[in-house]
Design a protein around this motif. Structure first.
Motif, PDB file in Angstrom:
ATOM      1  N   THR A 172       0.856  -1.181   0.000  1.00  0.00           N
ATOM      2  CA  THR A 172       0.000   0.000   0.000  1.00  0.00           C
ATOM      3  C   THR A 172       0.895   1.235   0.000  1.00  0.00           C
ATOM      4  O   THR A 172       1.625   1.480   0.963  1.00  0.00           O
ATOM      5  CB  THR A 172      -0.920   0.008   1.231  1.00  0.00           C
ATOM      6  OG1 THR A 172      -1.752  -1.164   1.204  1.00  0.00           O
ATOM      7  CG2 THR A 172      -1.807   1.245   1.235  1.00  0.00           C
ATOM      8  N   MET A 175      -2.431   6.068   1.122  1.00  0.00           N
ATOM      9  CA  MET A 175      -3.553   5.835   2.034  1.00  0.00           C
ATOM     10  C   MET A 175      -4.106   7.184   2.469  1.00  0.00           C
ATOM     11  O   MET A 175      -3.371   8.037   2.961  1.00  0.00           O
ATOM     12  CB  MET A 175      -3.107   5.025   3.255  1.00  0.00           C
ATOM     13  CG  MET A 175      -4.252   4.624   4.184  1.00  0.00           C
ATOM     14  SD  MET A 175      -3.683   3.614   5.580  1.00  0.00           S
ATOM     15  CE  MET A 175      -3.208   2.118   4.719  1.00  0.00           C
ATOM     16  N   LEU A 210      -7.050   5.037  -1.730  1.00  0.00           N
ATOM     17  CA  LEU A 210      -6.137   3.913  -1.508  1.00  0.00           C
ATOM     18  C   LEU A 210      -5.385   3.635  -2.793  1.00  0.00           C
ATOM     19  O   LEU A 210      -5.974   3.575  -3.875  1.00  0.00           O
ATOM     20  CB  LEU A 210      -6.917   2.663  -1.075  1.00  0.00           C
ATOM     21  CG  LEU A 210      -6.086   1.407  -0.793  1.00  0.00           C
ATOM     22  CD1 LEU A 210      -5.236   1.601   0.464  1.00  0.00           C
ATOM     23  CD2 LEU A 210      -6.983   0.188  -0.636  1.00  0.00           C
TER      24      LEU A 210
END
Length: 285
Positions: A172, A175, A210
């Motif tokens: 990721t 965020m 995201l």
């Protein structure tokens, strides 16, 4: 001091201590509990509850009781790591329910399981015929692990003789509209790469809820505004398609020319490019 304030102070203090003891006992307490750990959890919670609602009780007694119920399980867990026999006594042993496709009725009775209980556990594993099972074992945690017979298992690339590239977990990298630099570094990527990929999608960083990247350097984003469509990453498929087109062009050039030297060169390079395509295809699909 008012009774309500005493209860508040005791509740907060004992809650902090209980949290610390639970952390020290390890995350195993929170996932798979054996009988001893189950009892420990109940007693520790009971100690906190009893001393919380009793304003006249001495909080020192609660700390002493909680310490005892912490140090004993901690010692048991430490000894269990050193001794297999002691671990079997405190945590229990696995029990085989099905072996070589046959149900072990005696083991079912020893574990207190009926036929209905066994079938229920099998259904939990998406198996509805006991004859489809090669091996099944009841773990001390109460979970039934099942190995289907070979003909009932899903096909894997290995069964088909396919070679796939190693794949690491996606990272990721964005965020809540903020860049996460450490995951980017884990993929050997940087902020310049991320900004370039976002520009290709015509997306600004602030609009990204995201963002995740895989080991192939493909960026996948989800936007705050669900009405905006974001194109799927296409760099890898385009690169593979370009290589295949180049290989096909070399074959056409070889067929179109009458010069034997050129024809031989085109054919030789076409074969080399095809070998390269075959080699990298598992890494690009």
């Amino acid at each position: 001091m008012p009774d309500w304030l005493i209860i508040v102070i005791k509740s907060v203090s004992l809650l902090v201590v209980l949290f610390a003891l639970t952390k020290l006992l390890g995350t195993k307490q929170l996932s798979q509990l054996n009988v001893f750990e189950y009892i420990t959890g109940i007693v520790l919670g009971g100690i906190v509850a009893v001393h919380t609602i009793d304003p006249d009780g001495t909080i020192a007694y609660a700390f002493i009781a909680m310490f005892i119920w912490f140090i004993v399980p901690y010692g048991v867990e430490y000894i269990s790591l050193k001794s297999k026999a002691f671990r079997n006594f405190t945590e229990g042993k696995s029990t085989v329910f099905i072996q070589d496709g046959k149900i072990m009725e005696d083991n079912l009775k020893k574990a207190g399981y009926s036929t209905d209980d066994l079938l229920e556990k099998l259904r939990d594993n998406n198996i509805f015929l006991a004859s489809d099972v090669e091996f099944a074992v009841l773990e001390p945690s109460g979970a039934l692990n099942v190995l289907p017979k070979r003909e009932n298992r899903p096909l894997t690339p290995k069964d088909l003789g396919l070679k796939l590239a190693p794949q690491k977990e996606p990272q990721t990298v964005i965020m809540d509209g903020n860049v996460l630099h450490e995951p980017l570094a884990n993929l050997n990527l940087n902020i310049n790469w991320l900004e370039t990929e976002l520009e290709k999608m015509d997306v600004s960083l602030e609009n990204v809820f995201l963002g995740q990247a895989d080991t192939n350097g493909q960026l996948y984003v989800d936007l705050y505004d669900d009405m905006i469509a974001v194109p799927n990453p296409s760099e890898v498929p385009l690169l593979l398609a370009t290589l295949k087109k180049a290989q096909a062009d070399l074959e056409l050039f070889a067929l179109a020319t009458d010069n034997q030297t050129s024809k031989s060169m085109y054919e030789r390079n076409s074969k080399r490019l095809q070998q390269a395509i075959d080699m990298i295809t598992p890494y690009m699909t």
